[in-house]
Motif scaffolding. Structure first.
Motif, PDB file in Angstrom:
ATOM      1  N   VAL A 158       0.788  -1.297  -0.137  1.00  0.00           N
ATOM      2  CA  VAL A 158      -0.174  -0.148  -0.171  1.00  0.00           C
ATOM      3  C   VAL A 158       0.805   1.283   0.120  1.00  0.00           C
ATOM      4  O   VAL A 158       1.780   1.278   0.733  1.00  0.00           O
ATOM      5  N   ARG A 159       0.693   2.129  -1.037  1.00  0.00           N
ATOM      6  CA  ARG A 159       1.281   3.334  -1.134  1.00  0.00           C
ATOM      7  C   ARG A 159       1.014   4.381   0.045  1.00  0.00           C
ATOM      8  O   ARG A 159      -0.124   4.746   0.384  1.00  0.00           O
ATOM      9  N   LEU A 160       2.180   4.789   0.643  1.00  0.00           N
ATOM     10  CA  LEU A 160       1.966   6.018   1.570  1.00  0.00           C
ATOM     11  C   LEU A 160       2.869   7.213   0.993  1.00  0.00           C
ATOM     12  O   LEU A 160       3.692   7.181   0.565  1.00  0.00           O
ATOM     13  N   ASN A 161       2.119   8.497   1.015  1.00  0.00           N
ATOM     14  CA  ASN A 161       3.037   9.500   1.304  1.00  0.00           C
ATOM     15  C   ASN A 161       3.164  10.450   2.322  1.00  0.00           C
ATOM     16  O   ASN A 161       2.146  10.694   3.089  1.00  0.00           O
ATOM     17  N   LEU A 162       4.602  10.406   2.828  1.00  0.00           N
ATOM     18  CA  LEU A 162       4.686  10.987   4.177  1.00  0.00           C
ATOM     19  C   LEU A 162       5.033  12.491   3.759  1.00  0.00           C
ATOM     20  O   LEU A 162       6.191  12.788   3.528  1.00  0.00           O
ATOM     21  N   VAL A 163       4.164  13.415   4.489  1.00  0.00           N
ATOM     22  CA  VAL A 163       4.321  14.562   4.109  1.00  0.00           C
ATOM     23  C   VAL A 163       4.865  15.495   5.445  1.00  0.00           C
ATOM     24  O   VAL A 163       4.017  15.693   6.261  1.00  0.00           O
ATOM     25  N   PHE A 164       5.944  15.844   5.394  1.00  0.00           N
ATOM     26  CA  PHE A 164       6.889  16.707   6.613  1.00  0.00           C
ATOM     27  C   PHE A 164       6.778  18.056   6.138  1.00  0.00           C
ATOM     28  O   PHE A 164       7.199  18.753   5.302  1.00  0.00           O
ATOM     29  N   LEU A 165       5.943  18.896   7.174  1.00  0.00           N
ATOM     30  CA  LEU A 165       5.987  20.149   7.027  1.00  0.00           C
ATOM     31  C   LEU A 165       7.024  20.820   7.753  1.00  0.00           C
ATOM     32  O   LEU A 165       7.309  20.825   8.855  1.00  0.00           O
ATOM     33  N   GLN A 166       7.506  21.925   7.176  1.00  0.00           N
ATOM     34  CA  GLN A 166       8.475  22.880   7.697  1.00  0.00           C
ATOM     35  C   GLN A 166       7.991  24.267   7.742  1.00  0.00           C
ATOM     36  O   GLN A 166       7.006  24.594   7.079  1.00  0.00           O
ATOM     37  N   ARG A 167       8.316  24.984   8.488  1.00  0.00           N
ATOM     38  CA  ARG A 167       8.270  26.541   8.303  1.00  0.00           C
ATOM     39  C   ARG A 167       8.768  27.103   7.000  1.00  0.00           C
ATOM     40  O   ARG A 167       9.727  26.272   6.410  1.00  0.00           O
ATOM     41  N   THR A 168       8.523  28.195   6.606  1.00  0.00           N
ATOM     42  CA  THR A 168       8.975  28.704   5.264  1.00  0.00           C
ATOM     43  C   THR A 168      10.318  28.760   5.287  1.00  0.00           C
ATOM     44  O   THR A 168      10.824  28.445   4.191  1.00  0.00           O
ATOM     45  N   ASP A 169      11.136  29.351   6.280  1.00  0.00           N
ATOM     46  CA  ASP A 169      12.324  29.091   6.320  1.00  0.00           C
ATOM     47  C   ASP A 169      13.144  27.828   6.490  1.00  0.00           C
ATOM     48  O   ASP A 169      14.327  27.903   6.529  1.00  0.00           O
ATOM     49  N   GLY A 170      12.371  26.814   6.358  1.00  0.00           N
ATOM     50  CA  GLY A 170      12.916  25.491   6.577  1.00  0.00           C
ATOM     51  C   GLY A 170      13.183  24.916   7.968  1.00  0.00           C
ATOM     52  O   GLY A 170      13.528  23.747   7.947  1.00  0.00           O
ATOM     53  N   THR A 171      12.885  25.666   8.818  1.00  0.00           N
ATOM     54  CA  THR A 171      13.000  24.899  10.277  1.00  0.00           C
ATOM     55  C   THR A 171      11.538  24.456  10.649  1.00  0.00           C
ATOM     56  O   THR A 171      10.563  24.562  10.102  1.00  0.00           O
ATOM     57  N   GLY A 172      11.689  24.069  11.984  1.00  0.00           N
ATOM     58  CA  GLY A 172      10.314  23.653  12.490  1.00  0.00           C
ATOM     59  C   GLY A 172       9.884  22.077  12.218  1.00  0.00           C
ATOM     60  O   GLY A 172       9.022  21.748  12.582  1.00  0.00           O
ATOM     61  N   GLY A 173      10.839  21.351  11.437  1.00  0.00           N
ATOM     62  CA  GLY A 173      10.308  19.954  11.226  1.00  0.00           C
ATOM     63  C   GLY A 173      11.434  19.067  10.980  1.00  0.00           C
ATOM     64  O   GLY A 173      12.511  19.444  10.765  1.00  0.00           O
ATOM     65  N   PHE A 174      11.029  17.962  10.626  1.00  0.00           N
ATOM     66  CA  PHE A 174      12.183  16.913  10.039  1.00  0.00           C
ATOM     67  C   PHE A 174      12.504  17.424   8.875  1.00  0.00           C
ATOM     68  O   PHE A 174      11.991  17.918   7.944  1.00  0.00           O
ATOM     69  N   HIS A 175      13.840  17.461   8.712  1.00  0.00           N
ATOM     70  CA  HIS A 175      14.676  17.898   7.424  1.00  0.00           C
ATOM     71  C   HIS A 175      15.238  16.779   6.311  1.00  0.00           C
ATOM     72  O   HIS A 175      15.797  15.897   6.869  1.00  0.00           O
ATOM     73  N   GLU A 176      14.972  17.016   5.273  1.00  0.00           N
ATOM     74  CA  GLU A 176      15.404  16.105   4.425  1.00  0.00           C
ATOM     75  C   GLU A 176      17.102  16.022   4.290  1.00  0.00           C
ATOM     76  O   GLU A 176      17.536  14.923   4.076  1.00  0.00           O
TER      77      GLU A 176
END
Length: 579
Positions: free
Chosen positions: A66-84
């Motif tokens: 089953v396919r999943l899309n894991l969508v990681f949100l960051q603040r506009t400046d790229g902070t605040g979330g898991f980072h690629e």
């Protein structure tokens, strides 16, 4: 909006809801316990309850992905979330995906009749997940506080649950669904509450948190097969960051061994997501076999880990019929859009005396209908390209089409003593063959289109209550020498002298030789027979003359032997093929 999208395909599975330690934030599940109107289980109709056991996987069944899309949100400046670009973040997510896989592949038998009174047990659901990682930079979508209730900054809020009025990620979800470069899958959103993030990461004081995260997911949609499916996992990054940088150093607890590997990865990521994915696949907090929180180790128990009563909840059990129900969701709900097109799970045997398929379904198996069984199909069915149907018993197709997930599927074979009856069906993606002793009945409205055929072998029984429509030049009915006209016990079956077919196709008698002579072929044409002779003087029954296929014409010759003699010409721009 500026988004940054990366894809990583890997095995995965997911969950929700961990019991708090003294200070750790809690992820709880907000799914409505009365989603099915107070009836236990999400799919409530009697057909599901009766037939779900037939969809339970065997231990040898191939894996269904089953396919999943894991969508990681960051603040506009790229902070605040898991980072690629963070090796640590990527390792954490990857290990969580492995834990999720384990949650669905390593079930444990609780040996508890309050969970399930049956003696059967399935240790591996045979379900795995393929995940795409997607990273999006956007302040508005990043802040789940916009949807949180209650909220000090948003009094007109709705819920943290997808598909509720006011769900702040609806616009992002539509962008992802409409992006043809992103495979359809369950969209899992990792967001942050700006208030919580401020206290956990920036102020580093977690004492004033808002009810922590409330995970929530959508149940399957049976009516709209291309409907989206969303799942929300809030505050996972701020929880990770606070434990990693504040709680563990302050308390003198090892982050890597005790917290990361002992709690965050296996429980907060793995088993929490497994619970929420369970909702996405149709499971509820209470089902037909236990009340809410009545089975301590059920995947759908509302907490995981050590509860307030000191009981350990491992979320490692699903009753076998509920596993079958998830597979039914793959067949007749929007989940079918999230399964790869090349999925093929082998052969399923139909053994019931009155088996019905009354829903529009996507199947993943070949079907083998044993001699004592009967299958009735009354809605459209989609088959895998590798599938076929073998009929030893009875197959009734009534006002339904059977199509392929790809170009074609392998078709229906009616075996000796097997019986196939078709009413108002379009044979457009497959062929039918009736072997010696097999029986086929055509009622009204049967259409063959495209390069497809119905073949009746010698010794087969043919009942034509109405002429069939052969739509295209290469749509054909092939009748062998020794075919029985009529089916024992039936009347009004027509005969070899009756009107057999209408349309642009052809009726081929495979026991007869065919001679093509003194003819110019300037249209598409199918020519079939036992032996086919083509040329200027291949028979004395027709005036001598060349055979020419003109520019733009397409001709198919099919027979046991095809003999081209002098006087045959295919002009430039014409095509012909032999079979």
């Amino acid at each position: 909006m500026k988004t940054k999208i990366f894809f990583t395909v890997m095995l995965s599975l997911f969950c929700s809801g961990i019991q708090a330690q003294s200070m750790p934030p809690v992820i709880s599940c907000a799914n409505d316990d009365n989603a099915s109107g107070g009836v236990k289980g999400y799919f409530t109709d009697q057909w599901v309850k009766e037939y779900r056991v037939d969809f339970e996987p065997s231990s040898e069944q191939p894996i269904i992905y089953v396919r999943l899309n894991l969508v990681f949100l960051q603040r506009t400046d790229g902070t605040g979330g898991f980072h690629e670009d963070s090796i640590e973040h990527q390792s954490l997510i990857d290990d969580g995906i492995t834990a999720l896989n384990n949650a669905y592949s390593s079930l444990q038998d609780p040996g508890d009749s309050s969970c399930y009174k049956g003696n059967d047990f399935i240790g591996d659901t045979r379900i795995r997940f393929l995940s795409n990682k997607i990273y999006v930079k956007n302040n508005y979508w990043w802040n789940n506080g916009i949807s949180r209730c209650p909220s000090p900054t948003n009094q007109n809020c709705s819920s943290l649950c997808p598909n509720y009025n006011g769900w702040h990620l609806d616009s992002l979800d539509q962008i992802i669904v409409n992006d043809t470069t992103i495979p359809r899958g369950i969209n899992i959103y990792f967001t942050q509450d700006s208030f919580n993030y401020n206290h956990m990461v920036e102020i580093r004081d977690s004492l004033n948190l808002l009810n922590h995260g409330v995970a929530c997911s959508e149940f399957p949609n049976r009516n709209v097969h291309n409907h989206t499916s969303q799942l929300h996992m809030p505050d996972m990054y701020s929880t990770y960051w606070w434990f990693r940088n504040v709680f563990c150093p302050t308390e003198g607890i090892s982050w890597e061994n005790e917290t990361r590997n002992g709690w965050y990865v296996p429980y907060l990521l793995g088993k929490n997501l497994a619970h929420e994915i369970g909702h996405s696949l149709s499971l509820t907090h209470e089902g037909d076999f236990y009340d809410k929180n009545g089975c301590n180790d059920a995947v759908m128990y509302t907490s995981v880990g050590t509860g307030k009563n000191g009981v350990q909840h491992e979320r490692n059990y699903i009753p076998p019929p509920e596993i079958g129900e998830m597979y039914l969701g793959f067949s007749f709900a929007n989940l079918r859009s999230f399964i790869p097109d090349n999925t093929y799970l082998g052969v399923k045997t139909i053994s019931k005396t009155n088996y019905t398929m009354p829903y529009n379904m996507r199947l993943y198996h070949s079907l083998r209908i044993i001699d004592t069984a009967s299958l009735t199909i009354t809605k459209n069915i989609t088959m895998p390209s590798d599938a076929e149907v073998e009929v030893y018993g009875r197959l009734i197709i009534n006002n339904a089409n059977i199509t392929s997930i790809g170009d074609n599927w392998k078709g229906i074979r009616v075996k000796n003593n097997g019986y196939l009856e078709i009413t108002s069906g379009n044979i457009s993606d497959y062929n039918i063959s009736v072997e010696n002793g097999g029986r086929i009945v055509f009622n009204s409205g049967v259409v063959v289109s495209g390069d497809h055929s119905i073949t009746i072998d010698s010794g087969g029984y043919l009942c034509l209550k109405n002429p069939i429509t052969l739509t295209d030049f290469n749509s054909r009915l092939k009748i062998s020498d020794g075919v029985h006209w009529g089916v024992p016990g039936l009347t009004s079956c027509g005969s070899s002298t009756s009107s057999i077919a209408i349309g642009n196709g052809v009726v081929v008698y495979t026991d007869r030789d065919v001679y093509i002579q003194n003819e110019t072929i300037n249209t598409n044409r199918y020519i079939g027979g036992r032996k086919i002779y083509v040329g200027q003087s291949v028979t004395t029954t027709i005036p001598y003359g060349d055979v020419s296929i003109t520019n733009g014409a397409n001709v198919v010759f099919e027979g046991q032997e095809i003999i081209f003699s002098s006087g045959f010409l295919s002009e430039t721009g014409a095509t012909f093929m032999t079979r």
